[in-house]
Design an enzyme around this catalytic site. Structure first.
Site, PDB file in Angstrom:
ATOM      1  CG  ASP A   1      84.794  23.648  53.310  1.00 22.28           C
ATOM      2  OD1 ASP A   1      85.213  24.311  52.343  1.00 22.28           O
ATOM      3  OD2 ASP A   1      83.906  22.785  53.201  1.00 22.28           O
TER       4      ASP A   1
ATOM      5  CG  ASP B   1      81.692  24.110  49.714  1.00 17.05           C
ATOM      6  OD1 ASP B   1      82.381  24.461  48.743  1.00 17.05           O
ATOM      7  OD2 ASP B   1      81.573  22.929  50.082  1.00 17.05           O
TER       8      ASP B   1
ATOM      9  CG  ASP C   1      80.349  19.893  52.751  1.00 15.47           C
ATOM     10  OD1 ASP C   1      81.403  20.425  52.368  1.00 15.47           O
ATOM     11  OD2 ASP C   1      79.567  19.296  51.992  1.00 15.47           O
TER      12      ASP C   1
END
Length: 804
Positions: free
Chosen positions: A570, A293, A566
């Site tokens: 996700d 990410d 995080d």
């Protein structure tokens, strides 16, 4: 709204209406004892020991001491790993904000009691079933339903444990605690339901099934043949059969794998890397695609305002700054973007509640009339303002239908392409080219209550550029993975130019291979995602569902995929990935579902996790071949003995010497070496392939000596056992190449130790002193065995080269 008082909390705990504490991610004490003691291998070994004891073959029972030692070592090592991981798990447990005695108080999720009032906002995991009593939330229930679409929750709506807050802010009264929760400890259950792919574990299961299938019928047949066909006594029949069965069991290999993994987990725990599933350590070592990410992973997640660009007449108006400050003052959002804006515009400490960010200092000219919380699905939020005359009234949400006549105007904040449309200002491209993240602010005279669409006549106010710093060691980390053959992909919800610029600054080689995922239809077939996942490296404007689809596409291409994340966006991808890695500073839900948690919130520690996994796999693969030699030749020789009605040539005490001095001693001394080479091939085929040449020549030697029988029974057994020991030692020495100090020490002590034991205790091992003819036979046989072994190994290598 005051919530519960301290005395009410104690009353509910006394009635058993409180949580029982967070569930540990590690095995319980009982589970560790059970899994180390109550195994099929142990049961078979103890059964053999009981049979030997029954016939009085006490010296041949020495192997059971090694089994008990293995059990003790395995339990002790797992307890040590459990202690360290449990200590780190405390840092990783979710916390909750509740109203206690009229104040917002942060507590551990395990301290929640029934009727507690939880304060929920963006990124929070909902730890208990509850009912919204005030406010509004956008909730992700993907862990319950598997669907990524967010669900709006308003007063009276039910909330379920295991879901997560995407946006908004609300108060919710807890309705269930502990086992009464709809999804009691759902995150832990999800983790258990998802089968972790472990080649080592799967391989040992195959070996266990194979040996279990053979060992009982072969043992019965060998015993019956000895008793009724050869007319051997009960003692000889049991001892001969037991030796064959003991040879089939790679007893120390299961312990070797467990100790290796536990040791790796301990080393990582000391570096504040929490491994929540012990086998994920091995999984990450096999990963060949790493999905990162952008925000919070490649970058440190600490955003700051770089510049504010006024747009048009509305941006230059006198009240524009005041309107933006009022928006931030009233906003219920609690994400890094809003936090950066609040920090930039200054904070009024007097408005900050415990555990909440301070609100910006508003000049009091405007107050919120209606709120549309920011939504990651629509990528914008809005607040309708009115003149300060009614500022004392509490803000109301948009669906309450405030009159447009009382509104001064509505401020919109969100993605530039939504607020400003397709034609972005010239400054936008330049700012995104610097890796800055852009948000836009727009204005509409009067009120706006439609959450489904934006108004057509939206006036641009500001373009705000936010800087998110690249992690200091990001370039070195990406370079490491590139050198190791791991393909790194960046997945983000940001604008393509911003994501590509950050990828370039972080040192990603293929940063130009970027795609805007809004160009991929929501209902696109798998083949479309297969093509996109293979062609591109940087993925922008990705939805949570698309993240999962990209991971699945990479897996369909045969890749082992690791995913870092995080946030709640996700979760679907983390759950799907072969190895899920969470950043500790992220959401509670991401941490709870992931197999690995980086407690220092720094992805640059990932190479350390990979290296620990490689140590385990490489060392176990190298030493496993020695264990499998005995398994293979014991099975083959047992069939030979049954076919020709001859006794198994060795006795249990001799097998025990091989177990202890040639298998266990070298393996456990070298298992902690730092062998971090890239993993080549699969565990079981590699280990069996290395064991096969030695097992074949040992089997051939035993068959030849049994048929020729140049000496008496005891002399023949002595020569065969000497050849077995010598061949096994050569296999160990070969596995130790290239030599290190510890490997040289192991080889020397092994070569001296086993013969020394035979020399000083010949009666225990039932061998006799070697005569000249016996040495001659030994020398010729050993040379032939080594020549045949070398030929088989050469043929293996040629065959492998031909398949490449």
């Amino acid at each position: 709204m005051t919530g519960l008082t301290t005395s009410e909390v104690e009353e509910r705990r006394a009635r058993g209406e409180g949580e029982t504490g967070a569930r540990s991610v590690t095995k319980s004490t009982g589970a560790i004892l059970r899994e180390n003691i109550c195994t099929l291998f142990n049961a078979l070994n103890f059964a053999i020991a009981i049979l030997l004891f029954a016939v009085g073959a006490y010296s041949n029972m020495l192997f059971i001491a090694i089994i008990i030692l293995n059990i003790v070592i395995g339990i002790a090592q797992e307890f040590k790993a459990k202690k360290l991981v449990d200590e780190l798990t405390i840092l990783n447990q979710p916390h909750a904000v509740v109203l206690r005695d009229g104040k917002e108080t942060t507590i551990e999720a395990g301290d929640i009691v029934k009727d507690d009032v939880m304060v929920l906002d963006s990124g929070k995991q909902i730890c208990n079933d509850a009912v919204v009593i005030d406010g509004r939330l956008e909730v992700n229930e993907s862990l319950l339903t598997g669907e990524s679409d967010s669900i709006d929750k308003t007063a009276g709506s039910e909330l379920y444990s295991g879901s997560s807050v995407i946006s908004g802010r609300a108060y919710a009264r807890v309705t269930h605690v502990g086992d009464e929760n709809y999804t009691n400890s759902l995150i832990n259950e999800v983790r258990q339901e998802k089968r972790v792919h472990s080649e080592l574990l799967d391989s040992m299961r195959k070996v266990t099934r194979f040996t279990s299938f053979l060992i009982i019928p072969l043992g019965v047949l060998l015993f019956v043949e000895a008793m009724f066909l050869r007319r051997s006594g009960t003692y000889d029949a049991v001892v001969s059969s037991a030796a064959a069965l003991l040879g089939m069991l790679p007893k120390g290999l299961v312990l070797l794998i467990s100790v290796s993994l536990a040791t790796g987990v301990i080393r990582l725990a000391k570096a504040k890397i929490l491994v929540q599933n012990i086998y994920s350590l091995e999984t990450l070592a096999h990963v060949d695609v790493l999905c990162l990410d952008k925000t919070g992973t490649l970058t440190d997640g600490n955003m700051s305002v770089d510049r504010i660009v006024p747009l048009g007449e509305r941006g230059a108006a006198e009240d524009s700054d005041a309107l933006l400050r009022a928006y931030l003052d009233a906003s219920e959002d609690n994400n890094v973007t809003i936090a950066a804006l609040r920090a930039h515009f200054g904070a009024d400490d007097s408005t900050a509640d415990a555990g909440q960010p301070a609100a910006p200092a508003s000049d009091g000219r405007f107050a919120a009339q209606a709120i549309i919380p920011f939504s990651s699905k629509r990528k914008w939020g809005a607040i309708t303002m009115r003149a300060a005359a009614g500022a004392a009234d509490a803000p109301r949400h948009a669906q309450e239908g405030e009159s447009a006549a009382t509104a001064t105007g509505t401020v919109f904040l969100g993605a530039p392409e939504r607020i400003l449309g397709a034609n972005l200002p010239d400054e936008a491209a330049a700012l995104m080219g610097q890796g800055l993240r852009l948000i836009a602010v727009g204005y509409l005279p009067g009120a706006w209550t439609d959450e489904e669409r934006l108004p057509d006549a939206l006036q641009p106010m500001f373009l705000i550029a936010l800087r998110d710093n690249i992690r200091p060691r990001a370039k070195e980390t990406l370079a490491y993975f590139r050198d190791q053959g791991v393909d790194v992909k960046v997945i983000s919800g940001d604008h393509p130019d911003t994501v590509a610029a950050v990828a370039r600054q972080a040192g990603l080689e293929r940063w130009r291979d970027v795609i805007d995922m809004t160009s991929v239809p929501a209902d696109a077939p798998d083949s479309t995602f297969d093509d996109v996942a293979g062609r591109y490296t940087v993925f922008s404007r990705v939805t949570p569902k698309q993240k999962r689809q990209l991971v699945q596409a990479m897996q369909r291409a045969g890749h082992q995929v690791a995913m870092t994340g995080d946030g709640v966006n996700d979760l679907l991808a983390l759950r799907e990935a072969d190895c899920s890695i969470a950043i500790a500073s992220g959401s509670d839900a991401a941490r709870q579902i992931s197999q690995v948690v980086l407690l220092d919130s720094d992805f640059t520690y990932l190479p350390q996790v990979v290296l620990e996994g490689r140590k385990v796999v490489n060392n176990v693969t190298r030493t496993a071949a020695v264990f499998f030699i005995k398994t293979i030749y014991s099975v083959l020789v047992s069939f030979f003995c049954l076919a020709l009605n001859v006794p198994f040539p060795f006795i249990p005490i001799q097998i025990t010497l091989v177990d202890a001095c040639i298998e266990a001693w070298p393996s456990f001394l070298t298992i902690f070496e730092s062998d971090t080479r890239r993993i080549r091939g699969r565990f079981l085929p590699t280990a069996l392939g290395k064991a096969a040449p030695f097992a074949i020549v040992v089997t051939g030697m035993i068959i030849a000596f049994s048929l020729i029988a140049p000496f008496g029974e005891t002399q023949n057994r002595t020569v065969m056992f000497a050849l077995l020991v010598a061949a096994s030692m050569v296999a160990v020495i070969k596995s130790c190449v290239p030599f290190t100090k510890i490997r040289v020490f192991v080889c020397v002590t092994m070569v001296l130790g086993a013969p020394f034991a035979l020399l000083i205790l010949p009666h225990l091992f039932e061998v006799v002193a070697m005569t000249g003819p016996m040495w001659a036979w030994f020398a010729v046989a050993f040379v032939v065995m080594m020549a045949v072994t070398a030929a088989i190994i050469a043929a293996q290598r040629a065959w492998l080269r031909s398949r490449r």
